[in-house]
Design an enzyme around this catalytic site. Structure first.
Site, PDB file in Angstrom:
ATOM      1  N   HIS A 313       0.858  -1.187   0.000  1.00 40.11           N
ATOM      2  CA  HIS A 313       0.000   0.000   0.000  1.00 40.11           C
ATOM      3  C   HIS A 313       0.892   1.234   0.000  1.00 40.11           C
ATOM      4  O   HIS A 313       1.187   1.789   1.059  1.00 40.11           O
ATOM      5  CB  HIS A 313      -0.918   0.021   1.229  1.00 40.11           C
ATOM      6  CG  HIS A 313      -1.899  -1.095   1.259  1.00 40.11           C
ATOM      7  ND1 HIS A 313      -1.862  -2.100   2.208  1.00 40.11           N
ATOM      8  CD2 HIS A 313      -2.938  -1.394   0.446  1.00 40.11           C
ATOM      9  CE1 HIS A 313      -2.845  -2.953   1.983  1.00 40.11           C
ATOM     10  NE2 HIS A 313      -3.509  -2.547   0.917  1.00 40.11           N
ATOM     11  N   GLN A 467       4.858  -1.400   4.235  1.00 35.86           N
ATOM     12  CA  GLN A 467       5.264  -2.707   4.759  1.00 35.86           C
ATOM     13  C   GLN A 467       4.088  -3.673   4.894  1.00 35.86           C
ATOM     14  O   GLN A 467       4.031  -4.482   5.821  1.00 35.86           O
ATOM     15  CB  GLN A 467       5.979  -2.565   6.115  1.00 35.86           C
ATOM     16  CG  GLN A 467       6.840  -1.337   6.307  1.00 35.86           C
ATOM     17  CD  GLN A 467       7.938  -1.181   5.259  1.00 35.86           C
ATOM     18  OE1 GLN A 467       8.182  -2.081   4.476  1.00 35.86           O
ATOM     19  NE2 GLN A 467       8.596  -0.043   5.249  1.00 35.86           N
ATOM     20  N   HIS A 468       3.149  -3.610   3.972  1.00 41.15           N
ATOM     21  CA  HIS A 468       2.021  -4.545   3.940  1.00 41.15           C
ATOM     22  C   HIS A 468       2.236  -5.498   2.771  1.00 41.15           C
ATOM     23  O   HIS A 468       1.668  -5.343   1.702  1.00 41.15           O
ATOM     24  CB  HIS A 468       0.698  -3.789   3.776  1.00 41.15           C
ATOM     25  CG  HIS A 468       0.462  -2.747   4.815  1.00 41.15           C
ATOM     26  ND1 HIS A 468      -0.407  -1.691   4.634  1.00 41.15           N
ATOM     27  CD2 HIS A 468       0.982  -2.592   6.063  1.00 41.15           C
ATOM     28  CE1 HIS A 468      -0.410  -0.928   5.723  1.00 41.15           C
ATOM     29  NE2 HIS A 468       0.429  -1.461   6.596  1.00 41.15           N
ATOM     30  N   ILE A 469       3.067  -6.499   2.973  1.00 45.49           N
ATOM     31  CA  ILE A 469       3.559  -7.342   1.879  1.00 45.49           C
ATOM     32  C   ILE A 469       2.492  -8.370   1.515  1.00 45.49           C
ATOM     33  O   ILE A 469       2.191  -9.267   2.300  1.00 45.49           O
ATOM     34  CB  ILE A 469       4.865  -8.047   2.285  1.00 45.49           C
ATOM     35  CG1 ILE A 469       5.872  -7.037   2.833  1.00 45.49           C
ATOM     36  CG2 ILE A 469       5.457  -8.801   1.098  1.00 45.49           C
ATOM     37  CD1 ILE A 469       6.996  -7.684   3.641  1.00 45.49           C
TER      38      ILE A 469
END
Length: 548
Positions: A313, A467-469
């Site tokens: 994101h 950091q929303h992998i």
């Protein structure tokens, strides 16, 4: 090689999702082993590192990597673990230790909205999920009761039951935003895994304003708590166990996990069923490492889908000075947002987004900036007070569509254990950029309503990473374009399951942890059924009851 351990289920990764899957399996009576690459670290150690760090705004500084289980760090310099293959950098941050990366998160625990599950059918973009919102709703509730989630009633996600608790008390700055923006924007409390009252033997939030990198009192849920709950349920957790390969038998069933200890001695763990729950980068890396004559491209990779469809994101932002003192810095760091652009017909043209307000204290950042500008003495005091009192910031949280060219691969470079490092290939496409352009209208109107001056937009074309992998192990019904089915079971191996944010086939607009946890909790009865166990056994006692 050391003596072999064995269990009904072997789970690789001890973050929230891996630990909660392991716990639920153990409560059903199964034997479970968790293999965690990194060390055990206590909350007290992390808090001490944070308070003693010379880089207070570097949220990774309390989480130094270890040689036998490295992870990416970028300050004061890039440690070179995550190789950038371009064309756009993807500087993901994550933590390899017992409990995983949610030791250090904003604890946002949103559900998707129903239309997020069928954007291809509705809007002609992305892909449809193999399940619908209604399939996941009871497991969203289960996840929220485990973590202790609170939120506003008008999130756009239908509920059968209320949140476990009311939101944390609204901070003054967010109240002023809600009041002054009411003519144009409904500002709501974020949905978060943070206690507003004592819950699950943890205290209520006391407003430390250090949710990232660490909640010093455990009011905020995290993977360390999940790992402890798994062990309390009977799971055997082995730290410092860096799994470097999965072995299979002649039928293609996974037979064993091989791991290195810190001295690089190799150990072998066998099991009936394996669950890879490392994260959206380390999980595909492990599958790609697990090559053999039968599977030369690695496990679960018959159609070269492992590691593809990398999503996150990305965000752009606006910082401005309000026309009144609001004093950010007391209470949660990310307490409020605007959700009106999460869904709509516009999704056929540009990315949807949430607008997220920060409540992070401005003192450290403003001090560093002013000193770099050469400001000292009384002028420093004057300008620092102004920034600390009036500076505000808002960012967008944008959807990225799945693209097979965005991927995790194995690098030719190796880490200290001699294992190939992960390599990213990523870009920001026009669909997402158009969403960012649309959000500029909202940014300007928000600043106008707050009497904003000194508007500082993020650099044009510069997207921050959240950091929303997601997406590197996408679930779907067609094995030619996905890695696993709706239960997380890989198409190629009947006893190999995947759990975590990587299985999410689209990113939508919300932080990925709760969505991935709900998907994983839904899969546990399926895992149990495959071993002939009852899918809904009675809990051991009331203290261990898992909401259903």
């Amino acid at each position: 090689m050391a003596d072999t351990l064995s269990a009904d289920y072997v789970v690789i990764g001890s973050g929230i999702i891996g630990s909660q899957v392991a716990r639920k399996l153990a409560l059903a009576g199964a034997s479970v082993i968790i293999l965690e690459a990194g060390p055990r670290v206590t909350r007290g150690e992390i808090v001490a590192r944070f308070r003693n760090s010379p880089r207070r705004s570097d949220w990774m500084s309390p989480y130094p990597p270890v040689d036998w289980a490295p992870h990416p760090v970028y300050q004061p310099t890039d440690n070179g673990y995550l190789i950038q293959g371009g064309p756009y950098p993807y500087p993901a941050e994550y933590i390899r230790q017992v409990g995983g990366t949610t030791w250090h998160w904003a604890a946002q625990a949103w559900r998707n909205v129903p239309n997020d599950f069928q954007i291809k059918s509705l809007y002609g973009v992305g892909v449809d999920w193999p399940i619908r919102y209604e399939d996941l709703e009871p497991f969203y509730q289960e996840a929220e009761e485990i973590m202790g989630v609170s939120g506003a009633p008008n999130t756009g996600s239908p509920r059968q039951k209320p949140f476990p608790m009311e939101p944390v008390a609204e901070v003054y700055a967010m109240r002023r935003l809600r009041e002054r923006l009411a003519s144009d924007f409904p500002v709501v409390s974020n949905t978060t895994a943070r206690n507003s009252r004592p819950y699950d033997d943890r205290p209520a939030c006391v407003g430390n304003n250090s949710c990232q990198p660490i909640c010093p009192v455990d009011a905020q849920y995290h993977g360390g708590l999940a790992a402890a709950a798994a062990e309390a349920a009977g799971v055997q957790l082995i730290p410092n166990a860096n799994v470097y390969k999965l072995e299979h038998d002649e039928r293609g069933r996974v037979a064993a996990a091989l791991y290195y200890d810190p001295d690089k001695a190799s150990h072998r763990v066998t099991g009936k069923t394996f669950v890879v729950a490392a994260n959206g980068i380390e999980s595909p890396r492990l599958l790609l490492l697990s090559t053999s004559d039968k599977f030369p491209k690695g496990l679960a990779n018959g159609f070269d889908m492992v590691g593809r469809h990398l999503m996150d994101h990305p965000s752009t932002s606006l910082t401005f000075d309000a026309d009144e003192d609001v004093w950010l810095g007391r209470g949660p760091q990310s307490p409020s947002s605007i959700n009106t652009m999460r869904d709509g017909a516009f999704r056929s043209e540009h990315a949807p987004y949430r607008l997220d307000f920060t409540n992070i204290s401005r003192v450290d950042g403003a001090t560093t900036s002013l000193i770099k500008q050469g400001v000292f003495g009384p002028e420093l005091e004057k300008r620092l007070r102004h920034s600390a009192a009036r500076e505000m910031s808002v960012k967008n949280v944008l959807e990225v569509l799945p693209n097979p060219d965005h991927r995790i691969m194995l690098s030719s470079e190796k880490d200290a254990m001699g294992i190939p490092k992960p390599e990213t290939h990523y870009s920001i496409e026009d669909y997402t950029r158009r969403g960012a352009e649309r959000s500029q209208q909202d940014f300007r109107r928000i600043a106008e309503l707050m009497g904003g001056t000194n508007l500082r937009f993020s650099k044009d074309g510069d997207f921050a990473n959240n950091q929303h992998i997601c997406g590197t192990l996408s679930m779907g019904s067609d094995p030619k374009v996905s890695v696993c089915d709706e239960w997380g079971r890989t198409h190629d191996h009947e006893n190999l399951y995947l759990a975590g944010t990587g299985v999410l086939p689209t990113s939508a607009t919300c932080n990925s942890t709760e969505n991935a946890l709900a998907v994983a909790l839904r899969a546990v009865p399926h895992m149990l059924a495959q071993q002939g166990a009852a899918s809904t056994p009675p809990p051991r006692d009331a203290a261990e009851r898992v909401p259903s």
